[in-house]
Structure formats: C-alpha cells, structure tokens
Write an enzyme that holds these catalytic residues in place. Structure first.
Site, mmCIF file in Angstrom:
data_model
loop_
_atom_site.group_PDB
_atom_site.id
_atom_site.type_symbol
_atom_site.label_atom_id
_atom_site.label_comp_id
_atom_site.label_asym_id
_atom_site.label_seq_id
_atom_site.Cartn_x
_atom_site.Cartn_y
_atom_site.Cartn_z
ATOM 1 N N ASP A 138 -9.910 -2.560 1.728
ATOM 2 C CA ASP A 138 -8.964 -3.682 1.796
ATOM 3 C C ASP A 138 -8.593 -4.028 3.237
ATOM 4 O O ASP A 138 -7.651 -4.778 3.480
ATOM 5 C CB ASP A 138 -7.703 -3.374 0.970
ATOM 6 C CG ASP A 138 -6.937 -2.146 1.479
ATOM 7 O OD1 ASP A 138 -7.234 -1.664 2.590
ATOM 8 O OD2 ASP A 138 -6.033 -1.677 0.757
ATOM 9 N N GLU A 145 -1.550 -0.410 4.669
ATOM 10 C CA GLU A 145 -2.052 -1.244 3.591
ATOM 11 C C GLU A 145 -1.709 -2.714 3.829
ATOM 12 O O GLU A 145 -0.826 -3.028 4.642
ATOM 13 C CB GLU A 145 -1.444 -0.766 2.269
ATOM 14 C CG GLU A 145 -1.877 0.635 1.865
ATOM 15 C CD GLU A 145 -3.301 0.677 1.311
ATOM 16 O OE1 GLU A 145 -4.172 -0.062 1.805
ATOM 17 O OE2 GLU A 145 -3.544 1.480 0.385
#
Ligand code: GLP
Length: 263
Positions: A138, A145
């Site tokens: 990702d 994140e």
C-alpha cells in the site's frame, strides 16, 4: 543529489548495489548510523554486507543502527518480532555489536515514553546517515500506513488489514497471529535521515513503486515522501519498475553516470 532510480536486471543485483551504497557511506564515515528495515526486501543487502565483512572488505564494528519499527505485544524473543528478525537476518551475519542496534520495545508499559526516548536516542547518536527502506504494497514506509501525517514522529499505529495479510506469511499464514498495532518511526523521522535507500522487487510492489516515485506526494502513499528528500537512491528490479513511466530515462541516466559521482 537528486532522486536516482536504478533498475536492475535481477533481484540479486539489488543486494549487491545496495551493499555498494552502504560501503560508500562507511568509506567516508566508519562509525555511520545506519537505519535498518526488516522484511524480505533488504535481506540481499544484508547477505552481501556479510560476505564483504567475511572477505575483509569492510566492517560495521563502529556503526550504530536503528530499526524502523516493531510490532506491539509480541512476547520477548518471539521469532517474528522485528528485534528477532534483525538479529537473525543482520546482526548474526555481520560484525556490528548487538548492543549498538537499537529497536523499539513493543511491550513497553508507557508507549509514548518509549517512542520519545527512541527519537532522543536517534538524535543523541547524531541522526541517521543512511536509512534503508522497503515499501509495503500500500506504499507504506516503515509502518506509516496510508493516512499517516507526513510530519509524524515515532508513535503507535494500527496496521491496515492488507498489511496484516501481507505479513501473515511470516506467522504461518495465520492472520489472527499478526499483531494489529505497531510502533514505527514517523514519516518526519524517516525524512531526517541524510540519505534514503529505497529497495523493492517483484510485481507485487509495482503499484507502490509507481505511486511513490511518480505519483503525487500524498499521505495515501507515505513512500511518496521520497520526492521531498534531497538524497534518495531507489533500487528496484524490472518487475517492481514495470509500471513506471520514465524507465528508459532512469536506465539512460544510470548508464551515463560518471563514475566519480557515487550514489
Ligand atoms: C513491513 C515493514 C516495512 C517493510 C514492508 C515490506 O510492513 N514494516 O518496513 O518495508 O513490510 O516488506 P517486504 O520487504 O517483506 O516486502
């Protein structure tokens, strides 16, 4: 020094070139502070460094190292805690003293104090000279994140389900065994390293590499902050580079590079 993108013919070459970058840093500063990444991507670099040390070409004896991140809540000595991983993949193979390798304690009773002390230790060591980085599917660097502040510091984060699925392979494919939380250097912390070395291989990283190198700078892909850093070396294999637009240009620039220039 701009961002340099090197596309290798084979994944093995990533390890050799990555070790060349580390060797260059050590040549001018034998007591360099190296930022270590865990995961499969840097293993080739660590193995090549180990070979060079065995052959007497270089030494990490005077170095200090800092890990990027750690899972929260794994028992001490758990084989998949990043401390154990780095001892297995790196410390046991090279000549750096184990007590000069710093890592975050994911079992700390006072997490904010643990994170603040880690930032302080990095500063006290004079900052990171070379930070080795992998990238998540990702686009995350360390465990920052999507949605992480681009000025974030070392702190606790919750992992995305995708990241936990990606890392379940290290936990016997048992998703429930992968911790939900981690401690990680922030994006702002990583950006303070003097030189970033980002590595990736395999088609599974192609989207992340495209977004990080050629997409907008965005918290949705924290790897994209490499575009804000003045000295970045990216080493990727053909599969990881397969979605980049400027591959011909990167290849030309690498082939035409004067040897005095270094990384
Ligand atoms: C984990 C780590 C990252 C690492 C990423 C990629 O999420 N926290 O630091 O870069 O995985 O791992 P791999 O190199 O195994 O693909």
């Amino acid at each position: 020094m701009p961002m340099e993108v090197i596309i290798t013919d084979t994944p093995e070459e990533i390890g050799q070139l990555g070790a060349d970058v580390v060797a260059q840093v050590l040549a001018s500063k034998p007591d360099a502070v190296i930022g270590l990444a865990t995961g499969s991507s840097p293993v080739g670099i660590y193995d090549d460094l180990a070979r060079r040390i065995r052959e007497g070409e270089l030494s990490l004896k005077e170095c200090t190292a800092f890990l990027l991140d750690e899972y929260v809540g794994l028992p001490e000595g758990h084989p998949e805690s990043y401390r154990s991983v780095i001892e297995r993949d790196f410390v046991s193979k090279v000549d750096i003293p184990n007590d000069k390798v710093h890592s975050l304690n994911g079992r700390a009773a006072d997490i904010p104090a643990e994170c603040a002390a880690y930032e302080q230790a990095m500063q006290d060591a004079g900052g990171v000279d070379l930070q080795i980085l992998g990238i998540g599917t990702d686009g995350h660097i360390a465990f920052n994140e999507p949605g992480s502040s681009l000025t974030s510091r070392t702190r606790i984060k919750t992992l995305l389900p995708q990241t936990r699925r990606d890392n379940a392979r290290f936990f016997g494919d048992d998703l429930d065994a992968v911790p939900q939380q981690c401690l990680t250097q922030g994006v702002g912390t990583v950006l303070e390293a003097r030189h970033l070395l980002l590595i990736a291989n395999g088609a599974g990283k192609a989207h992340a590499i495209r977004d990080a190198l050629e997409g907008p700078v965005t918290a949705m892909c924290t790897g994209s902050v490499v575009q804000l850093h003045p000295h970045v070396t990216v080493i990727v294999d053909e599969d990881a580079a397969s979605l980049l637009r400027l591959t011909d240009y990167y290849r030309e620039a690498w082939a035409a590079k004067p040897s005095w220039q270094g990384f």
